[in-house]
Design an enzyme around this catalytic site. Structure first.
Site, PDB file in Angstrom:
ATOM      1  N   ARG A  83       0.822  -1.108  -0.016  1.00 15.72           N
ATOM      2  CA  ARG A  83      -0.062   0.003   0.123  1.00 15.72           C
ATOM      3  C   ARG A  83       0.915   1.131  -0.088  1.00 15.72           C
ATOM      4  O   ARG A  83       1.675   1.287   0.836  1.00 15.72           O
ATOM      5  CB  ARG A  83      -0.993  -0.075   1.168  1.00 15.72           C
ATOM      6  CG  ARG A  83      -2.251  -0.723   0.993  1.00 15.72           C
ATOM      7  CD  ARG A  83      -3.205  -0.637   1.957  1.00 15.72           C
ATOM      8  NE  ARG A  83      -2.874  -1.351   3.139  1.00 15.72           N
ATOM      9  CZ  ARG A  83      -2.526  -0.656   4.339  1.00 15.72           C
ATOM     10  NH1 ARG A  83      -2.465   0.578   4.522  1.00 15.72           N
ATOM     11  NH2 ARG A  83      -2.396  -1.415   5.420  1.00 15.72           N
ATOM     12  N   TYR A 218      -1.020  -3.319  -7.346  1.00 13.62           N
ATOM     13  CA  TYR A 218      -1.165  -3.846  -6.077  1.00 13.62           C
ATOM     14  C   TYR A 218      -2.485  -3.617  -5.553  1.00 13.62           C
ATOM     15  O   TYR A 218      -3.105  -2.579  -5.525  1.00 13.62           O
ATOM     16  CB  TYR A 218      -0.117  -3.327  -5.041  1.00 13.62           C
ATOM     17  CG  TYR A 218      -0.302  -3.845  -3.720  1.00 13.62           C
ATOM     18  CD1 TYR A 218       0.073  -5.309  -3.527  1.00 13.62           C
ATOM     19  CD2 TYR A 218      -0.547  -3.088  -2.717  1.00 13.62           C
ATOM     20  CE1 TYR A 218      -0.117  -5.895  -2.342  1.00 13.62           C
ATOM     21  CE2 TYR A 218      -0.793  -3.585  -1.542  1.00 13.62           C
ATOM     22  CZ  TYR A 218      -0.621  -5.076  -1.309  1.00 13.62           C
ATOM     23  OH  TYR A 218      -0.766  -5.621  -0.048  1.00 13.62           O
ATOM     24  N   LYS A 227      -9.330  -1.626   0.119  1.00 15.68           N
ATOM     25  CA  LYS A 227      -8.897  -0.497   1.216  1.00 15.68           C
ATOM     26  C   LYS A 227      -9.664   0.820   0.804  1.00 15.68           C
ATOM     27  O   LYS A 227      -9.618   1.700   1.744  1.00 15.68           O
ATOM     28  CB  LYS A 227      -7.385  -0.319   1.541  1.00 15.68           C
ATOM     29  CG  LYS A 227      -6.743  -1.616   2.230  1.00 15.68           C
ATOM     30  CD  LYS A 227      -7.658  -1.936   3.476  1.00 15.68           C
ATOM     31  CE  LYS A 227      -7.265  -2.923   4.288  1.00 15.68           C
ATOM     32  NZ  LYS A 227      -6.830  -4.143   4.253  1.00 15.68           N
ATOM     33  N   CYS A 271      -0.048  -8.762  10.913  1.00 15.68           N
ATOM     34  CA  CYS A 271       0.145  -8.827  12.393  1.00 15.68           C
ATOM     35  C   CYS A 271      -0.785 -10.038  13.155  1.00 15.68           C
ATOM     36  O   CYS A 271      -1.098 -10.017  14.128  1.00 15.68           O
ATOM     37  CB  CYS A 271      -0.070  -7.634  13.211  1.00 15.68           C
ATOM     38  SG  CYS A 271       1.014  -6.133  12.866  1.00 15.68           S
ATOM     39  N   GLY A 272      -1.049 -11.140  12.089  1.00 11.99           N
ATOM     40  CA  GLY A 272      -1.808 -12.297  12.549  1.00 11.99           C
ATOM     41  C   GLY A 272      -3.205 -12.291  12.426  1.00 11.99           C
ATOM     42  O   GLY A 272      -3.750 -12.917  12.884  1.00 11.99           O
ATOM     43  N   LYS A 273      -3.839 -11.324  11.797  1.00 12.08           N
ATOM     44  CA  LYS A 273      -5.275 -11.233  11.826  1.00 12.08           C
ATOM     45  C   LYS A 273      -5.791 -12.282  11.004  1.00 12.08           C
ATOM     46  O   LYS A 273      -6.653 -12.874  11.382  1.00 12.08           O
ATOM     47  CB  LYS A 273      -5.668  -9.781  10.985  1.00 12.08           C
ATOM     48  CG  LYS A 273      -7.126  -9.652  11.064  1.00 12.08           C
ATOM     49  CD  LYS A 273      -7.409  -8.116  11.075  1.00 12.08           C
ATOM     50  CE  LYS A 273      -6.967  -7.246   9.874  1.00 12.08           C
ATOM     51  NZ  LYS A 273      -7.402  -7.370   8.970  1.00 12.08           N
ATOM     52  N   ASP A 288     -10.799  -9.357   7.182  1.00  8.14           N
ATOM     53  CA  ASP A 288     -10.146  -8.311   7.243  1.00  8.14           C
ATOM     54  C   ASP A 288     -10.900  -7.009   7.367  1.00  8.14           C
ATOM     55  O   ASP A 288     -10.371  -5.976   8.196  1.00  8.14           O
ATOM     56  CB  ASP A 288      -9.845  -8.111   5.410  1.00  8.14           C
ATOM     57  CG  ASP A 288      -8.720  -6.936   5.282  1.00  8.14           C
ATOM     58  OD1 ASP A 288      -7.748  -6.616   6.611  1.00  8.14           O
ATOM     59  OD2 ASP A 288      -8.583  -6.379   4.453  1.00  8.14           O
TER      60      ASP A 288
HETATM   61  C1  OXD Z   1      -3.834  -4.672   4.416  1.00 11.38           C
HETATM   62  C2  OXD Z   1      -4.524  -5.912   3.901  1.00 11.38           C
HETATM   63  O1  OXD Z   1      -2.838  -4.316   3.791  1.00 11.38           O
HETATM   64  O2  OXD Z   1      -5.407  -6.345   4.386  1.00 11.38           O
HETATM   65  O3  OXD Z   1      -4.431  -4.342   5.341  1.00 11.38           O
HETATM   66  O4  OXD Z   1      -3.957  -6.318   2.642  1.00 11.38           O
HETATM   67 MN    MN Z   2      -6.070  -5.305   5.996  1.00 12.72          MN
END
Ligand code: OXD
Ligand code: MN
Length: 623
Positions: A83, A218, A227, A271-273, A288
């Site tokens: 991003r 991307y 996003k 981070c592990g989501k 997400d």
């Molecule tokens: C992020 C994704 O960048 O979910 O948060 O891809």
């Molecule tokens: Mn995300």
């Protein structure tokens, strides 16, 4: 329809006129005139239309087939691997202010600039018009979303990630109440990648509920519904009475429990989501983005606005993420991006398999030791390389995933990448304190955004990158949301990334299962906890039991004391940072009361216990 007749064939015209929506016609007409594509295709929910997009992605070279049936590979440009926060800006109308945490550009100036760059940007290309629905169909949560793009990869990815919504658009009955997204990858080089990367722009126009994004591929930059829609929905929900969050939604199933307990969890990218939502034995609704609403009975309901996963592939292996690994190695419709391909076989970092010394990756032909133009060695795959799959392909998908009412949420988790401050799991003292803890979330940066990794950054609710309303308002809305709830979810924080003095992680990846099961047990009132200034932390015996029974491994009291000690000085330093972040923000007074109180309690504890590392058993109050 008049001017569109010059550009569209009869079938395409009929598909548009069936929707009976002049707003859509005007948008399509405007984009065609500005971007000047060579061809326009209107894609409905029809399976032939959808198959057309997939074929186009292959024919155009944006994707290539791999050996396993349904698998393809796509590459983003070498400098377009994450991003791009610097070029993502909110268009700010004259006289409006969003505060110092949000990247903005004057609306008129931004529009002039991007319209100039969009002039003729689709020349020689095919423009696809797609209709989707954010959230389940036929639901109070749903928001129709129109995507126009000249990238078949983008349109194909969205097909895996979102619900088709042509029929939802029909139901709009001509209303302009939808989001829309215009994307162009711009001119392409001979690898099919955006050439004018220096002119990439991602401009968010809250006035029109639209995002214009150009010269990138991307997915975090290009896919409208990911996003970009997250930002529009944060704006919409914050002016209404619901929440848009960077959260997974999952069902938790401890052995012997008859009903599923649903949690949401906000973690910054990488981070592990996803791996929390995919913990073996649990069920997934989303990994997400979630919308949350207060229902008539005062409970909190959430839906996944997506229906697929755009997940980070690095370190996905059969030991740490068995469910995802299984999915990535068996036939299904799946897009890999930015990994190494050798003889049509995929390889990525941390996959637990020996990798070849050459192949093709995001840098083109690759060999071990290859360096980029800055002299940095190029790894075999990008750290932020991804896979894109449909959620319904997974065996562990929750049966309520498509429920238009979503699921009732009993727990909310805020988790960050924090090497030295927070305990692995902690329950807030109440809703307001939980919101405060979410607002205090900090995390070390990762490869999911361009720029240096490992820098500690403030990330309220893991959502700062996407917040487009003043930060104080965003936090205050959470406080107000809680006031309307009669059945408030418990709020927890987690930290999977605590490190010892030798720099090694103190816990294993799989240990997150224990923290989550402990939180679930708290919701059901089955375990006691120790009250500390930062919230309730687990008792040693409960964790020992869970480690033994669930993970079949020992958990020593020594490690417990080390990881659950309250690190007073670190926490006080954090509070100072948080105070600076929110200074000048218009946040409800209760936020400041909690901050002052938290500081006092930590200072008192430090004096009383004469240490700045207070071991859990030193706090005697249990509840
Ligand atoms: C992020 C994704 O960048 O979910 O948060 O891809
Ligand atoms: Mn995300």
């Amino acid at each position: 329809m008049s001017r569109l007749e010059q550009f569209l064939d009869q079938t395409a015209l009929e598909k548009l006129s069936d929707l009976n929506n002049t707003h859509i016609n005007n948008i399509v007409e405007w984009v065609v005139e500005l971007c000047k594509p060579a061809k326009i295709s209107i894609i409905t929910d029809d399976k032939n239309d959808i198959a057309y997009v997939r074929k186009l992605a292959l024919d155009s070279g944006e994707e290539r087939s791999l050996t396993i049936n349904g698998h393809t590979i796509h590459y983003d440009g070498y400098q377009d691997q994450a991003r791009d926060k610097a070029h993502t800006k909110v268009l700010l109308p004259e006289g409006k202010q969003l505060g110092r945490h949000i990247n903005t550009i004057d609306r008129k100036e931004g529009l002039n600039e991007i319209f100039r760059l969009m002039d003729g940007i689709m020349q020689g290309k095919e423009m696809l018009v797609r209709f989707f629905c954010l959230g389940p169909l036929n639901s109070r949560f749903s928001i129709p979303a129109l995507q126009i793009t000249d990238s078949a990869y983008v349109a194909h990815s969205e097909d895996l990630l979102y619900r088709s919504g042509y029929e939802e658009f029909r139901k709009l009955n001509g209303s302009p109440d939808f989001f829309y997204f215009i994307h162009s990858a711009g001119q392409l080089d001979d690898r099919g990648q955006s050439k004018n990367i220096n002119q990439r722009r991602i401009y968010i126009d809250l006035e029109e509920n639209r995002v214009l994004t150009i010269n990138n591929q991307y997915a975090g930059n290009s896919l409208g519904l990911k996003k970009l829609a997250l930002r529009l929905a944060i704006n919409k929900s914050n002016h209404e009475d619901w929440l848009t969050e960077h959260m997974f939604v999952m069902g938790i199933h401890p052995e012997g429990r008859k009903r599923t307990t649903y949690f949401t969890g906000a973690f910054p990218s990488a981070c592990g989501k996803t791996s929390t939502a995919m913990i073996p034995g649990q069920t997934i609704i989303g990994d997400d983005i979630a919308y949350l609403r207060v229902y008539e009975d005062g409970s909190c309901h959430a839906v996944n606005i997506e229906s697929g996963i755009f997940g980070i592939i690095t370190d996905v292996n059969s030991v740490d993420d068995p469910l995802i690994y299984q999915c990535l190695t068996t036939p299904r419709e799946l897009i890999f991006s930015n990994i190494l391909i050798n003889e049509e076989q995929p390889f990525w970092l941390g996959m637990g398999r020996d990798a070849p010394e050459s192949g093709v990756n995001h840098s083109g032909n690759w060999f071990k030791g290859k360096k980029d133009h800055e002299g940095n060695e190029i790894p075999l795959a990008h750290k932020n390389a991804r896979y894109t799959i449909r959620m319904r392909e997974l065996d562990n998908v929750d049966p309520e995933a498509e429920n238009p009412d979503g699921v009732q949420i009993d727990g909310i988790i805020y988790g960050g990448r924090d090497s030295d401050t927070n305990v692995p799991v902690c329950q807030s003292l109440d809703w307001d304190h939980g919101v405060f803890l979410g607002a205090c979330l900090e995390s070390e940066t990762t490869a999911a955004t361009l720029g240096k990794e490992g820098v500690r950054k403030h990330s309220p609710m893991a959502n700062l990158d996407f917040v487009v309303v003043p930060l104080g308002k965003y936090i205050s809305n959470h406080l107000k949301f809680g006031k309307r709830l009669k059945r408030k979810p418990m709020i927890f924080t987690t930290n999977y990334f605590l490190k010892g003095s030798d720099g090694n992680y103190l816990t294993d990846k799989i240990d997150k299962k224990v923290w989550i099961l402990w939180a679930e047990a708290r919701v059901h009132g089955e375990v006691d906890a120790i009250k500390t200034p930062i919230g309730y932390i687990p008792l040693y015996d409960d964790l020992k039991y869970l480690f033994k029974n669930v993970l079949k491994k020992p958990f020593t009291e020594k490690l417990y004391k080390q990881i659950f000690s309250i690190r007073v000085e670190k926490l006080l330093q954090k509070l100072n940072r948080i105070e600076n972040i929110y200074k000048g923000e218009d946040v409800l007074e209760i936020f400041w009361d909690i901050l002052v109180n938290q500081r006092e309690q930590l200072q008192t504890a430090e004096v009383n216990y004469r240490t700045d590392m207070i071991q859990p058993d030193m706090f005697i109050d249990t509840v």
